[in-house]
Design a protein around this motif. Structure first.
Motif, PDB file in Angstrom:
ATOM      1  N   LEU A 328       0.974  -1.073   0.027  1.00 42.64           N
ATOM      2  CA  LEU A 328      -0.022   0.139   0.107  1.00 42.64           C
ATOM      3  C   LEU A 328       0.913   1.430   0.074  1.00 42.64           C
ATOM      4  N   THR A 354      -4.195   4.716  -0.660  1.00 41.23           N
ATOM      5  CA  THR A 354      -3.963   3.915  -1.603  1.00 41.23           C
ATOM      6  C   THR A 354      -4.796   2.672  -1.162  1.00 41.23           C
ATOM      7  N   TRP A 355      -5.604   2.487  -0.406  1.00 40.34           N
ATOM      8  CA  TRP A 355      -6.243   1.251   0.019  1.00 40.34           C
ATOM      9  C   TRP A 355      -8.005   1.395  -0.191  1.00 40.34           C
ATOM     10  N   GLN A 358      -9.715   0.077  -4.555  1.00 44.07           N
ATOM     11  CA  GLN A 358      -8.913  -0.681  -5.118  1.00 44.07           C
ATOM     12  C   GLN A 358      -9.284  -1.188  -6.666  1.00 44.07           C
ATOM     13  N   LYS A 361      -9.302   1.537  -8.906  1.00 46.44           N
ATOM     14  CA  LYS A 361      -8.069   1.987  -9.509  1.00 46.44           C
ATOM     15  C   LYS A 361      -7.286   0.844 -10.441  1.00 46.44           C
ATOM     16  N   ARG A 362      -7.603  -0.161 -10.288  1.00 44.43           N
ATOM     17  CA  ARG A 362      -7.012  -1.253 -10.955  1.00 44.43           C
ATOM     18  C   ARG A 362      -7.515  -1.164 -12.469  1.00 44.43           C
ATOM     19  N   TYR A 423      -8.962  -3.168   5.388  1.00 46.71           N
ATOM     20  CA  TYR A 423      -8.027  -3.824   4.511  1.00 46.71           C
ATOM     21  C   TYR A 423      -7.205  -5.028   4.716  1.00 46.71           C
TER      22      TYR A 423
END
Lengths: 429, 263
Positions: A328, A354-355, A358, A361-362, A423
């Motif tokens: 992360l 960043t968590w 996800q 974002k991918r 997470y």
């Protein structure tokens, strides 16, 4: 919700629809046959309120569509709290209540008299139109003997006209101040920590006079009551007011403390997702003494430590978590360790969220890879960071691992702490 | 206490198990809520549903429209429908909560496909799957029903509604559909023929009773829907018989798509 509040369970829409054709005309049926009401529609809420008042209190109330529609569960919570306060001081007879800004509905006075026929209410109102309706509503329910409507037009003081009319001591006052200080606040909603809170689902519309009335918002209004109370002292045994915003309540408490008033109590009204607060203060210590049990502590922020237990080997869990955190892009700083007792303490620093999201974002990442035009992610541009404390240690009893995570400092929302723990939980499975 | 073997065999209670009158084990699927329905329907190699191909010729009824899909099973048709026809919204319901779970999972899987074009993903995001029984227990609620859909799909579910809820249920279905449709809205109906009812009529006693009491046969649906009792203004058949002939569909699935228009 107050334990005696009859709206602890929502009103039975099916019964209402059968009994009241005007309500039946407003409902719609969802695909599974559930009866729904559009709470965003002012007219629907108005009809619901009227029908509930009729059904549950046998009150016939006319509510003009362009005025504030009173929400019953909240009003009842307030009233029941006042009942509790009076019980606490064993006041049973000769109760004289003041309803500051009764509005077109005159709702507090009507409900209070309906529930306590021996009481007498003084309802204060400044708006001409509201006065007209309030008078009508008192008439409809034949409460002319019980509720005195006080016209506040042209008066700058709140209690002046009332005591001119009737100089006797009064038992309590209730006030539902105009919550919002500006149209903006009404439209945009009050600020919230994360900025992600959804707009309220119910309609909230106040008439223009009510909005003008609110200069300075509820805090200024309650301060005005307070300033007058400093002069009137025990002429009113218990002063009280509601707050629509916790911040204002906290500010008001500082005002009270500034004047060295310690004899006050606060409460929280919870109705579904809507929270409201109220405060009551008194100058009569023999009657009412809150000083011993003031709930000051309730409002102090506790350090919020989140804990979690994982039933697994210490070493593997430890390395897995370190791995997750470094994925992360969270910086780890070892603060303390005790290899023998298997105790590690870290400081985690994140410069970027960043968590969450996800998957999104991918997806975005994939798209970007294909076109490969962007290099930087947009979220990195903001100067944000968060530092958290993180402890991991082996449980004494079983073969399990305990985690502790808590907020230390940083500009990012405190919710991040919870999100990171979640997470970890999700990804350890 | 010990029974001798003879005693056991002769005891009256231990007589042969009573002959099952109904296939109770199949009661779980009394609504046609089969788990592998689409596999059966399309065969192993999944290809576009012929019904979707047909509907694509008439996309003006569905594009940017609000759709209700009654009896969506595990949602495969609904998902492909949304991808191909780009409706404004789809509410897809089924009486079986497990199928709705499957449908939601199928939708998730579909959305996770990175190669999906953006507008198809957007269309998928406009699908809602919900467990619901369209045939409301409280029939009086229908009076509060208001127009909210531009097209309602009712594909191969009439048999199950008919068997489970009788003529009364099927009439309620049509009445509710009519009330929920906007002006110029359409009902896309794919009724199963009556000949297929018998095979399923012995699922349980209730269904058998309903089956025996049926007066409104599927062949009469069209006339009934166009009658004053419901009020549809016109109907036509969307399915071209040639298309059906060309497709390799099992014969049992040669059912026409009928369109009913509310004016």
């Amino acid at each position: 919700m107050h334990p005696r509040n009859i709206y602890k369970n929502p009103p039975d829409f099916n019964k209402l629809r059968i009994e009241y054709p005007e309500f039946a005309a407003k409902v719609h049926i969802d695909v599974d046959g559930k009866i729904k009401l559009n709470f965003n529609d002012q007219e629907s809420v108005r009809v619901l309120t009227q029908c509930c008042l009729m059904k549950d209190f046998d009150l016939k109330v006319e509510l003009p569509i362009d005025k504030l529609i009173p929400t019953l569960p909240l009003r009842l919570n307030y009233i029941l709290w006042i009942e509790d306060l009076l019980n606490h001081c064993s006041i049973k007879e000769n109760v004289f209540g003041i309803d500051i800004g009764t509005g077109a509905s005159c709702i507090y006075s009507l409900l209070l008299i309906k529930m306590h026929t021996q009481w007498k209410m003084f309802a204060l109102e400044i708006d001409k139109e509201n006065l007209k309706y309030a008078n009508k509503n008192i008439n409809y329910n034949q409460f002319d003997e019980k509720i005195v409507l006080i016209n506040q037009e042209g008066s700058n003081k709140i209690f002046e006209n009332l005591f001119k009319h009737d100089s006797n001591h009064k038992t309590f006052c209730v006030c539902n101040p105009p919550f919002f200080s500006s149209k903006n606040e009404l439209v945009l909603g009050s600020e919230n920590r994360t900025g992600k809170r959804k707009r309220p689902r119910s309609s909230y519309k106040e008439s223009s006079t009510e909005t003008v009335f609110t200069e300075g918002g509820e805090l200024e209004f309650v301060k005005k009551i307070f300033n007058e109370s400093l002069e009137l002292k025990e002429k009113v045994e218990i002063y009280s007011s509601m707050f629509g915003c916790k911040k204002n309540l906290l500010n008001f408490i500082t005002v009270l403390k500034h004047h060295d008033i310690k004899n006050f109590t606060t409460t929280e009204f919870v109705q579904g997702k809507t929270f409201r607060w109220a405060i009551a203060w008194s100058f009569n210590r023999n009657l009412l003494n809150f000083e011993d049990h003031t709930s000051k502590k309730k409002f102090e922020k506790k350090p919020n430590v989140l804990t979690h237990t994982i039933d697994d080997e210490f070493e593997t869990t430890h390395s897995k978590i370190l791995n997750l955190l470094s994925n992360l892009k969270i910086n780890l700083k070892l603060i303390n360790k005790n290899e023998k007792d298997k105790y590690f303490k870290y400081e985690l620093e994140a410069l970027e969220n960043t968590w969450t999201n996800q998957r999104r974002k991918r997806r975005a990442g994939n798209k970007l890879d294909e076109s490969s035009t962007f290099h930087e992610s947009a979220s990195a541009s903001q100067e944000e960071n968060i530092v958290m404390g993180f402890e991991i240690y082996k449980s004494n009893l079983k073969s399990s691992v305990n985690l502790k995570i808590f907020y230390l400092r940083g500009t990012m929302s405190r919710d991040c702490v919870n999100q990171i723990l979640q997470y970890i939980k999700n990804n350890l499975k | 206490m010990v029974y001798l073997k003879d005693e056991l065999e002769n005891s009256p209670e231990m007589d042969k198990p009573p002959k099952k009158k109904f296939k109770t084990d199949k009661d779980n699927f009394r609504y046609g809520n089969y788990r592998n329905y689409y596999f059966k329907r399309f065969g192993a190699e999944s290809k576009t549903d012929i019904r979707l191909e047909i509907m694509q010729y008439h996309s003006e009824y569905f594009k940017d429209k609000q759709i209700l899909d009654i009896g969506c099973n595990s949602g495969l048709v609904t998902i492909n429908f949304a991808k191909l026809l780009q409706p404004k919204s789809v509410l897809a319901i089924d009486i079986d909560a497990n199928l709705i779970d499957m449908a939601r999972k199928n939708l998730q899987k579909e959305k996770a496909n990175f190669n999906l074009p953006e507008e198809q993903l957007a269309a998928l995001n406009r699908i809602i799957f919900r467990k619901a029984n369209y045939i409301l227990t409280d029939r009086t609620l229908i009076e509060h029903e208001r127009p909210q859909y531009e097209a309602i799909l009712c594909l191969s579910v009439t048999k199950w509604i008919h068997l489970n809820f009788g003529d009364d249920g099927i009439k309620f279905l049509f009445k509710r559909i009519y009330k929920q449709l906007h002006q110029n809205g359409v009902l896309i109906l794919e009724p199963q023929p009556f000949s297929g009812y018998k095979k399923r009529s012995k699922l349980n006693a209730e269904i058998l009773e309903n089956y025996k009491a049926i007066k409104l046969k599927p062949e009469q649906f069209e006339a009934y829907l166009l009658s004053d009792e419901i009020g549809f203004s016109e109907s036509w058949c969307m399915t071209d018989s040639e298309i059906l002939e060309q497709s390799n569909l099992p014969k049992g699935f040669h059912r026409p798509l009928q369109v009913f228009v509310k004016r």
